[in-house]
Design an enzyme around this catalytic site. Structure first.
Site, PDB file in Angstrom:
ATOM      1  CG  HIS A  42      -4.428   3.513   4.638  1.00 28.94           C
ATOM      2  ND1 HIS A  42      -3.128   3.774   4.256  1.00 28.94           N
ATOM      3  CD2 HIS A  42      -4.537   2.171   4.727  1.00 28.94           C
ATOM      4  CE1 HIS A  42      -2.482   2.623   4.116  1.00 28.94           C
ATOM      5  NE2 HIS A  42      -3.315   1.640   4.391  1.00 28.94           N
ATOM      6  NE  ARG A  43      -0.736   1.694   6.736  1.00 24.39           N
ATOM      7  CZ  ARG A  43       0.416   1.502   6.093  1.00 24.39           C
ATOM      8  NH1 ARG A  43       1.483   2.216   6.405  1.00 24.39           N
ATOM      9  NH2 ARG A  43       0.522   0.598   5.134  1.00 24.39           N
ATOM     10  CD  GLU A  69      -6.357   0.102   7.597  1.00 27.48           C
ATOM     11  OE1 GLU A  69      -6.044  -1.018   7.178  1.00 27.48           O
ATOM     12  OE2 GLU A  69      -5.611   1.106   7.476  1.00 27.48           O
ATOM     13  CG  ASP A  71      -3.077  -1.949   9.723  1.00 20.84           C
ATOM     14  OD1 ASP A  71      -2.302  -1.093   9.238  1.00 20.84           O
ATOM     15  OD2 ASP A  71      -4.015  -2.449   9.100  1.00 20.84           O
ATOM     16  CG  HIS A  84       1.234  -1.271   8.219  1.00 18.22           C
ATOM     17  ND1 HIS A  84       2.433  -1.561   7.581  1.00 18.22           N
ATOM     18  CD2 HIS A  84       0.263  -1.682   7.386  1.00 18.22           C
ATOM     19  CE1 HIS A  84       2.177  -2.110   6.411  1.00 18.22           C
ATOM     20  NE2 HIS A  84       0.860  -2.209   6.264  1.00 18.22           N
ATOM     21  CD  GLU A 154      -4.825  -5.295   7.261  1.00 16.68           C
ATOM     22  OE1 GLU A 154      -3.984  -6.080   6.804  1.00 16.68           O
ATOM     23  OE2 GLU A 154      -4.903  -4.077   6.909  1.00 16.68           O
ATOM     24  CD  GLN A 182      -8.792  -3.762   6.364  1.00 18.02           C
ATOM     25  OE1 GLN A 182      -8.671  -3.757   5.142  1.00 18.02           O
ATOM     26  NE2 GLN A 182      -8.365  -2.767   7.104  1.00 18.02           N
TER      27      GLN A 182
END
Ligand code: G3P
Ligand code: CA
Length: 294
Positions: A42-43, A69, A71, A84, A154, A182
């Site tokens: 995550h990130r 991941e 963003d 993010h 994302e 996503q």
């Protein structure tokens, strides 16, 4: 004496005859080794290094994350960067470098201006040299360092899909198993659907607020029209949501799972993937082996 030797020989022959049968029986009783949920950093490995920096992505790969991941947002001069928040205050020193530019929205700054910011010290002084990376720089770093970990992109704002797809295509990432997309924005996934090859998953992120005010079945039926899966917040991760999603052919990824106790619980309800700030933890705990889908 001779009788005993003969008896031993017979027993040995019987044992040799039994061996394959015995082995087959023992493996049949254990659920066969299955697919574990994918572990999505995550990130990046954001529990160990500042989120969305080259350090956090590199560490995620070293920790054998299944996906990294990222963003993605656009700068004022249309450059794709990894960040993010829609503002710079939390993860950079923008407030001190540009005191008169509140609220420091990402989209109000050019790439050149952003490159002057320290994107690491907020997390730990050791990372003071970190800068906000462009998507291009992330992909180049992975290639240069021979990191094969696929990307879980994302789109944080609708309208950037074509630029993201163009870059990933140019860099050889636009193929199944190399990338997944996503978004919280259905229109972003619907735009991507006609731009990307089949086999690259589209994941609709579901927020708590939206989920609390919708009929889960109707919501999932709507999503199943254009997406291959859902991203659910951990607070919504129940057997019912997972069962309903699977019944509609949707895979289920949960965000953000950092606590060991949650790992075992979530795997027991059959999730297909999880976002975590600590991609090293699941392996260390060794949970999540499930029987194959019937
Ligand atoms: O995709 C899972 C998760 O990243 C969504 O929430 O706010 O961390 O981007 P957020
Ligand atoms: Ca995200």
């Amino acid at each position: 004496m001779r009788r005993t030797a003969a008896l031993h020989r017979w027993l040995y022959v019987l044992f040799l005859l039994w061996l394959p049968l015995g082995l087959a029986a023992s493996t049949a009783s254990q659920p066969s080794v299955t697919s574990e949920p994918i572990i999505i950093a995550h990130r990046g490995a954001s529990g160990h290094a500042p989120e969305h920096t080259l350090s956090s992505y590199r560490l995620a790969a070293r920790m054998h994350a299944g996906y990294i991941e990222i963003d993605v947002q656009m700068t004022k001069d249309q450059k794709m960067i990894a960040i993010h928040d829609t503002t710079l205050a939390r993860t950079t020193n923008a407030e001190s470098i540009y005191p008169n530019r509140a609220p420091w929205r990402v989209s109000d700054f050019s790439l050149n201006e952003l490159k002057g910011l320290d994107a690491g010290s907020w997390f730990d002084g050791r990372f003071a040299a970190e800068r906000i990376p462009t998507l291009d720089e992330v992909v180049n770093m992975l290639k240069t360092e021979h990191i094969q970990t696929p990307l879980y992109i994302e789109t944080k704002q609708p309208g950037i899909e074509a630029a993201v797809v163009r870059l990933l295509q140019k860099k050889g990432y636009l193929q199944p198993g190399r990338a997944m997309f996503q978004s919280f924005h259905p229109e972003s996934l619907q735009a991507l659907k006609v731009m990307i090859p089949r086999g690259i998953a589209l994941i609709q992120l579901v927020g708590e607020n939206e989920a609390c005010h919708s009929d889960p079945v109707k919501l999932l039926q709507r999503i199943a029209v254009y997406a291959d899966g859902i991203g659910l917040p951990i607070s919504l991760a129940t057997k019912e949501w997972v069962r309903t999603a699977h019944s509609l052919g949707l895979i289920v990824h949960i965000y953000t799972v950092n606590e060991p106790r949650d790992l075992a619980r979530l795997c027991a309800i059959g999730i297909d993937g999880l976002f975590t700030d600590y991609p090293d933890r699941p392996a260390r705990i060794g949970v999540c082996r499930r029987p194959p889908h019937p």
